[in-house]
Design an enzyme around this catalytic site. Structure first.
Site, PDB file in Angstrom:
ATOM      1  N   MET A  22       0.849  -1.194   0.000  1.00 16.98           N
ATOM      2  CA  MET A  22       0.000   0.000   0.000  1.00 16.98           C
ATOM      3  C   MET A  22       0.885   1.246   0.000  1.00 16.98           C
ATOM      4  SD  MET A  22      -3.411  -0.908   2.085  1.00 16.98           S
ATOM      5  CE  MET A  22      -2.779  -0.721   3.727  1.00 16.98           C
ATOM      6  N   GLY A  72      10.927  -2.865   5.572  1.00 15.50           N
ATOM      7  CA  GLY A  72      10.171  -4.125   5.549  1.00 15.50           C
ATOM      8  C   GLY A  72       9.724  -4.453   4.126  1.00 15.50           C
ATOM      9  N   HIS A  73       9.156  -3.443   3.445  1.00 18.63           N
ATOM     10  CA  HIS A  73       8.740  -3.654   2.059  1.00 18.63           C
ATOM     11  C   HIS A  73       9.957  -3.994   1.189  1.00 18.63           C
ATOM     12  CE1 HIS A  73       5.501  -0.689   3.396  1.00 18.63           C
ATOM     13  NE2 HIS A  73       4.782  -1.731   2.999  1.00 18.63           N
ATOM     14  N   GLN A  94      -2.900 -12.322   7.426  1.00 17.33           N
ATOM     15  CA  GLN A  94      -3.061 -12.059   5.996  1.00 17.33           C
ATOM     16  C   GLN A  94      -2.395 -13.165   5.179  1.00 17.33           C
ATOM     17  OE1 GLN A  94      -2.786  -8.015   4.066  1.00 17.33           O
ATOM     18  NE2 GLN A  94      -0.749  -8.759   3.554  1.00 17.33           N
ATOM     19  N   SER A 109       6.312  -0.373  10.108  1.00 15.37           N
ATOM     20  CA  SER A 109       4.959  -0.279   9.549  1.00 15.37           C
ATOM     21  C   SER A 109       4.756   1.133   9.026  1.00 15.37           C
ATOM     22  CB  SER A 109       3.937  -0.564  10.659  1.00 15.37           C
ATOM     23  OG  SER A 109       2.673  -0.068  10.276  1.00 15.37           O
TER      24      SER A 109
HETATM   25  P1  AMP Z   1       1.418  -2.873   3.457  1.00 14.67           P
HETATM   26  O1  AMP Z   1       1.996  -1.843   2.568  1.00 14.67           O
HETATM   27  O2  AMP Z   1       1.390  -2.523   4.884  1.00 14.67           O
HETATM   28  O3  AMP Z   1       0.099  -3.406   2.938  1.00 14.67           O
HETATM   29  O4  AMP Z   1       2.417  -4.095   3.378  1.00 14.67           O
HETATM   30  C1  AMP Z   1       2.773  -4.668   2.155  1.00 14.67           C
HETATM   31  C2  AMP Z   1       3.511  -5.935   2.414  1.00 14.67           C
HETATM   32  O5  AMP Z   1       4.677  -5.649   3.182  1.00 14.67           O
HETATM   33  C3  AMP Z   1       2.707  -6.946   3.228  1.00 14.67           C
HETATM   34  O6  AMP Z   1       2.951  -8.256   2.719  1.00 14.67           O
HETATM   35  C4  AMP Z   1       3.270  -6.774   4.608  1.00 14.67           C
HETATM   36  O7  AMP Z   1       3.151  -7.933   5.406  1.00 14.67           O
HETATM   37  C5  AMP Z   1       4.711  -6.475   4.315  1.00 14.67           C
HETATM   38  N1  AMP Z   1       5.331  -5.777   5.445  1.00 14.67           N
HETATM   39  C6  AMP Z   1       4.873  -4.694   6.071  1.00 14.67           C
HETATM   40  N2  AMP Z   1       5.675  -4.359   7.107  1.00 14.67           N
HETATM   41  C7  AMP Z   1       6.661  -5.289   7.117  1.00 14.67           C
HETATM   42  C8  AMP Z   1       7.797  -5.511   7.953  1.00 14.67           C
HETATM   43  N3  AMP Z   1       8.084  -4.718   8.976  1.00 14.67           N
HETATM   44  N4  AMP Z   1       8.592  -6.556   7.684  1.00 14.67           N
HETATM   45  C9  AMP Z   1       8.303  -7.384   6.638  1.00 14.67           C
HETATM   46  N5  AMP Z   1       7.250  -7.219   5.825  1.00 14.67           N
HETATM   47  C10 AMP Z   1       6.442  -6.191   6.066  1.00 14.67           C
END
Ligand code: AMP
Length: 517
Positions: free
Chosen positions: A32, A38-39, A155, A187
């Site tokens: 998103m 993390g991403h 998820q 996050s």
């Molecule tokens: P989001 O943008 O929050 O929807 O996350 C996109 C993807 O990145 C999802 O698969 C999340 O699980 C992953 N993600 C978000 N935060 C982290 C993190 N700290 N470590 C690893 N993956 C993450």
């Protein structure tokens, strides 16, 4: 290489279609936006797995409740694009809401009971939104691999169900949670936290860490582990706990005992910011990847006992793709990529006619040069291979022989560790059982030779003659081995130079192979 912005569904479909036409593997990393480390860890994993990586950025209104933060969710497309460009992703798919959900869009995917607990209970409809948009993205991009983070553990469980239940042709790869130095899971929503809330936010990961320490010291009673987690949370009154629970990783149902693979999940609010985190219990010393593999390889028992009426090849394909060891491999470093079973159904209507298995280290299995995907393709490898076997062309080759790229075929990436090779060898042995009349195995090149002897025949490295030494006088070598997993049949093994090896060429095996039944 420059990163391409893609805004429309039709352009994304064209990009993906072009990628497939070039026989390149494709990974999708759905996000998103408001990207962080993390991403980017997901992007790195995607790049290890596939030749082309697409990152989608879409703040999906369908997964936000009416009182949630859709409107104010952090958005920073320029920064995201710069990060993704430096990460050398091939395309960023950033469609508008109208593009993803055009007027008249009315379908939604209900992921079932797994989506009604924990986050699903707190955020009704959330996973319907996630599953619907993901299915749409997967159908637009049609990736080989889609990469997700452990950070959103439920998820992952929902998505793995979706993929399995709907037979979606994609591999789900999961990466461990990336954390700030103090342990807070990264996050996009952390950006909402003021200094005070940021200090309190660390209690989520701290409570999980405490439970982990206790478990590693021998405590398995989840009531006691949860009591300790609550003790940590109680230190900060501003933190409103939505839930703290310890569950089995397949069904997400609370358990009384924490065992390796069990998952602790927490969700809490700090003011208007909602944060989630989780931890997978594992034996002392286990790495995040190992823990992830423990959790993901624990499957719900439901489908296993039921009579399976699918064709044997299909059953084996699914077994290999769902293999707990391969799940391990895929979450660690190298994904299973090519299996014989992937093309057997299409290319080998009569498995009984196959007499010869050719194992070619680095054979072009997964590229424009593979006649399996492009029957008209011809490359030095195949021209010389046909010559070696004494067949005219691919049609004649297929009539009697089948090709695999050694254990290497099951992994992408250059360095394949020993354990990965063990898993792949296990699958290869299973696959070979499909050929009732297999009489010979032709092993091409030193790399395949070493893998074959070590991992298929289980010989000690110290007892393996040097390849150059073995082939020195004749240009090839032969032995007969009894393969216990091949119905105790004798199979002749031919060791030859790799067809693309410049300095030496093995003599034709045509007379020895005796291809005709
Ligand atoms: P989001 O943008 O929050 O929807 O996350 C996109 C993807 O990145 C999802 O698969 C999340 O699980 C992953 N993600 C978000 N935060 C982290 C993190 N700290 N470590 C690893 N993956 C993450």
């Amino acid at each position: 290489m420059s990163t391409r912005w893609v805004f429309t569904v039709s352009e994304m479909i064209s990009f993906a279609t072009e990628t497939r036409a070039q026989a390149k593997s494709l990974a999708l990393v759905p996000t998103m936006g408001a990207l962080h480390e993390g991403h980017l860890s997901l992007v790195r994993k995607a790049k290890l797995q596939c030749e082309v990586v697409v990152v989608s950025i879409f703040v999906n209104p369908m997964q936000f409740g009416p009182t949630e933060d859709f409107a104010r969710y952090p958005r920073d497309p320029e920064k995201d694009f710069t990060l993704l460009q430096s990460s050398k992703v091939h395309a960023v798919f950033a469609p508008s809401v109208a593009e993803v959900f055009p007027a008249g869009f009315s379908t939604s995917v209900d992921p079932g009971p797994i989506a009604t607990v924990l986050e699903g209970a707190q955020r009704p409809g959330h996973f319907r939104g996630v599953a619907t948009v993901l299915l749409r993205l997967l159908n637009i991009v049609r990736p080989d691999v889609a990469v997700f983070g452990q950070k959103d553990f439920q998820q992952v469980v929902v998505i793995r169900h979706l993929v399995e239940d709907l037979n979606l042709p994609v591999r789900i790869v999961v990466c461990p949670t990336v954390r700030e130095a103090d342990g807070l899971a990264m996050s996009s929503r952390n950006a909402y936290l003021d200094a005070r809330d940021r200090r309190a936010a660390v209690l989520l990961s701290r409570s999980l860490k405490r439970a982990e320490e206790m478990a590693q010291a021998g405590e398995t009673d989840t009531q006691r582990l949860l009591a300790e987690m609550h003790r940590v949370f109680n230190a900060e009154p501003s933190l409103q706990l939505d839930y703290a629970t310890i569950v089995d990783p397949a069904k997400l149902e609370p358990v009384a005992q924490a065992v390796p693979g069990t998952v602790a999940l927490v969700a809490a609010r700090l003011g208007t910011t909602r944060l989630i985190d989780n931890l997978i219990f594992g034996p002392p010393g286990s790495t995040p990847d190992m823990k992830l593999q423990l959790a993901l390889s624990s499957r719900a028992p439901d489908k296993e006992g039921s009579a399976d009426t699918r064709p044997e090849i299909e059953r084996l394909r699914i077994k290999i793709e769902n293999c707990r060891d391969c799940a391990a491999v895929s979450s660690i470093s190298l994904p299973p990529r090519e299996f014989l079973v992937k093309y057997l159904q299409r290319d080998y209507p009569d498995l009984g006619s196959t007499r010869v298995l050719v194992i070619g280290g680095c054979a072009p299995m997964h590229s424009a040069a593979s006649p399996y995907s492009h029957p008209e393709a011809s490359s030095l490898f195949f021209i010389r291979l046909y010559d070696l076997l004494g067949v005219r062309d691919f049609t004649e080759f297929k009539a009697h022989c089948v090709l695999t790229d050694a254990a290497r075929c099951h992994a992408s990436g250059n360095r394949v560790d020993e354990r990965t090779l063990e898993y792949c060898a296990k699958h290869l042995r299973e696959e070979l059982k499909l050929f009732p009349n297999l009489r010979s195995i032709v092993v091409l090149g030193e790399y395949a030779y070493l893998q074959f002897l070590r991992h298929i025949l289980g010989r000690e490295r110290a007892n393996i003659t040097r390849f150059g030494e073995l082939l020195k006088s004749e240009g090839w070598a032969q032995e007969t081995v009894r393969l216990p997993w091949q119905g105790e049949r004798d199979v002749r093994i031919f060791y030859c130079y790799h067809p693309t090896f410049e300095s030496r060429k093995s003599p034709s095996l045509a007379a020895s192979l005796d291809l005709k039944p």
